[in-house]
Structures are given as C-alpha cells and as structure tokens.
Write an enzyme that holds these catalytic residues in place. Sequence first.
Site, PDB file in Angstrom:
ATOM      1  N   ASP A 170      32.472  41.377  15.825  1.00 45.64           N
ATOM      2  CA  ASP A 170      32.327  40.638  14.580  1.00 45.64           C
ATOM      3  C   ASP A 170      31.417  41.426  13.641  1.00 45.64           C
ATOM      4  OD1 ASP A 170      31.907  38.820  12.538  1.00 45.64           O
ATOM      5  OD2 ASP A 170      31.219  37.207  13.837  1.00 45.64           O
ATOM      6  N   HIS A 211      34.861  36.933  15.895  1.00 48.56           N
ATOM      7  CA  HIS A 211      34.580  35.917  14.885  1.00 48.56           C
ATOM      8  C   HIS A 211      35.597  34.786  15.031  1.00 48.56           C
ATOM      9  CE1 HIS A 211      32.505  34.876  11.138  1.00 48.56           C
ATOM     10  NE2 HIS A 211      33.672  34.426  10.678  1.00 48.56           N
ATOM     11  N   SER A 230      29.875  30.824  10.054  1.00 48.45           N
ATOM     12  CA  SER A 230      30.152  31.907   9.119  1.00 48.45           C
ATOM     13  C   SER A 230      29.534  31.599   7.753  1.00 48.45           C
ATOM     14  CB  SER A 230      31.662  32.129   9.046  1.00 48.45           C
ATOM     15  OG  SER A 230      31.972  33.347   8.423  1.00 48.45           O
TER      16      SER A 230
END
Length: 368
Positions: free
Chosen positions: A308, A338, A213
């Site tokens: 996501d 995610h 991320s």
Amino acid sequence: MKNSVRISILSAHLIASTALFAAPSAFAQEQPKPNPLAETPDSGTMKRADKEDMVLVLKKMQELGAKPIESRSVEEARTQPSPADAVKAVLKDEGKMVPMPAVKKQDMTYPIEGGTQPVRIYTPENAGPGPLPVIVYYHGGGWVIANIDTYESSALALASKAKAIVVSVEYRHAPEAKFPAAHADSFAAYKWALEKTASFGGDPARVAVAGESAGGNLAANVAIMARDQKVQMPVHMLLVYPVTGTDMNTPSYIANQNAMPLSKGGMGWFVGKVLAKPEDAMNPMLNLTTKADLKGLPPATIITAEIDPLMSDGVMLAEKLKAAGVTTTYMNNEGVTHEFFGMDAVLDDARRAQDFAVNDLTKAFDKK
C-alpha cells in the site's frame, strides 16, 4: 506465509525508515506512469500478495474489468467494479452468500452548510441493553469516489464486533466540492451524532471516530477540530491506512507505486481532483505528520497494509502521535493490500485486523 504483525511500539526498522522521507512534495509529482497491473495479473502486487485469499480478490477485480484509477474519468472511476464488488464475486464463485450480521440499518440525514448529507445508522441487534457506545465512521475513496454502500462491510463488522452503534457518514465529494468540503461535512456529522446519539440508543459519553484511507484522515481531523473548537472529544480514533501527508516519495510510495487497488498514480489522480488551489497541499489537514498539532488528542489505533502506498503514512503518524504524548497502538498486515480491512468475508487478515481494532475500541469504551 507471512503473518500479520501486531505492535504497540514500532519496530526499529520502521522507525528508521522515516529518515528516508523526502521533504513534502505538495503532491507535485512527475506524470504517473500507467499501472501495468490491470493487464498483467501475475505481476507486481500479485507476486507480493502471498495470501491466497488476497490474490483471489485482486484477480477477481481484474476479471470484473477494474482499471487503474488514474486511467479513468471521474464518472468511470465511480462506476467501475470496486474491491467490495470483487469480494461479492469471490463469494458467489464459492457458492456462498454475503454474510449479514444481525445489525439493523436506518438511513437519515445530517445538516451541512447549504443542505444535507446522508448518514446510515447501524445498530447491533444482540448487543444487550443500551445505551450503546457509538462509532462515527468515515469511508474512503480519496475524497472523490465510493460511498457508505461501498464500505458497508466495515461498518457492519464494527457494529457487530464492537457491540456499538456505527454512524456511517456520507460527505461531499471532489471535484464537485473541493477541499476542505469533506472535512467540514465530517465535523458537522460528528457534532450531529453527539447531539442525536441518545435518540437512536447511543451513549453520548462514549463516542469514537473511525475511518479508512481518506476517511482515516477525516476521522483524525474531526478529533483535532473537536479539540480546537472545544467540542466533546472522541474517546478513541481508529485510523485504517490513513492519508496523513503530502509526500509521495516515502518508502511505501516508492515500493508500491504500481500496487493495486491503490497506486501512486492513483493517489496523484485523487489529489488532482481534490485541491482547490496548489497551496492547499500544504494545509495541516492534509499534512498531519508534518504540520498538524497532535497534542491532546484521544488514544489512537492505526492499521496499515504492507502492499500500500500509504503504509509509511501510517507509520509516521503513529510515531508523531506517540511523540505528542498520545497513546497509540499500531498494526501492520503483511502480504495484503489497501482496502483489505473490509474484506472479512473472505480474508483472514481482515478478521484479525478488525478484532485488533475492536479490542482497542472496547477498552476505550469501558474506560468511560
């Protein structure tokens, strides 16, 4: 049930989707709508996450009281139950212990301007004679929340499966330290790791970077900074659902605007805490796909999740890297969200994605 998709050349429909992207919006979005998923566990993400193990984790997050990030204060967001907490709770419900690979841990610090930051060294105990390859790993959390403890499962898995020393990096968080503090710290940690690698049993010639991320963004930027400042380049980049652009109107942002555990509103909340000034939103560090020079970077592995907002970010970066002549492999994982990558204790898809990543890392290490 959908299967994970593994590709090194992106499929035509994903390539075509990039044509739908709007111009970078500098994160200037309409006020995010409340995420309804915290109150309706059978809606949205739950219906699309068609993997039983994934649904168990999402439901457990809600049972533990996790609320949409955009509805929380910074302190509340930092202390509320995380996906990692949900995984532990699922295991407890099933009467299972949290798996602990045979990996030794050592806490250290590295220097930054004006102080130090923590770093944790994970060394596999059954890796054979050294020196071992090294992975400098950057955790996620939107540059605002989470820490090396929150993402420990990913670090442990990479150390155990890749037979590599993992250097898990902590960095300053916003809003206390706004952009580009985390990026500066990340590069300082990488240079420290290059200098100290031999002292903890690593091979200085075989150092890769990895991140999830926001940490995926940090890892990519570390490689760019190493190239530009003529510091030893990492041998590989592992980028798991990385933040790569400032456009919040991509196909995946639209399709997953109310997803959990990360929504469009959640990303807007993070960015509002990170940017020091509005023009920072156009900085190449935050716009890898539209403004950064990607030529001459090491090979990359990009892993995304279907449910996501950041899926399109990964697709675009894979295409831009390939166009820049960078060897790139890409894997999308359908029916998961995610944060799935570190859920290998309960998720089959996480184990497959980790194996995919480790295969590419091992190939990079073997070439040196």
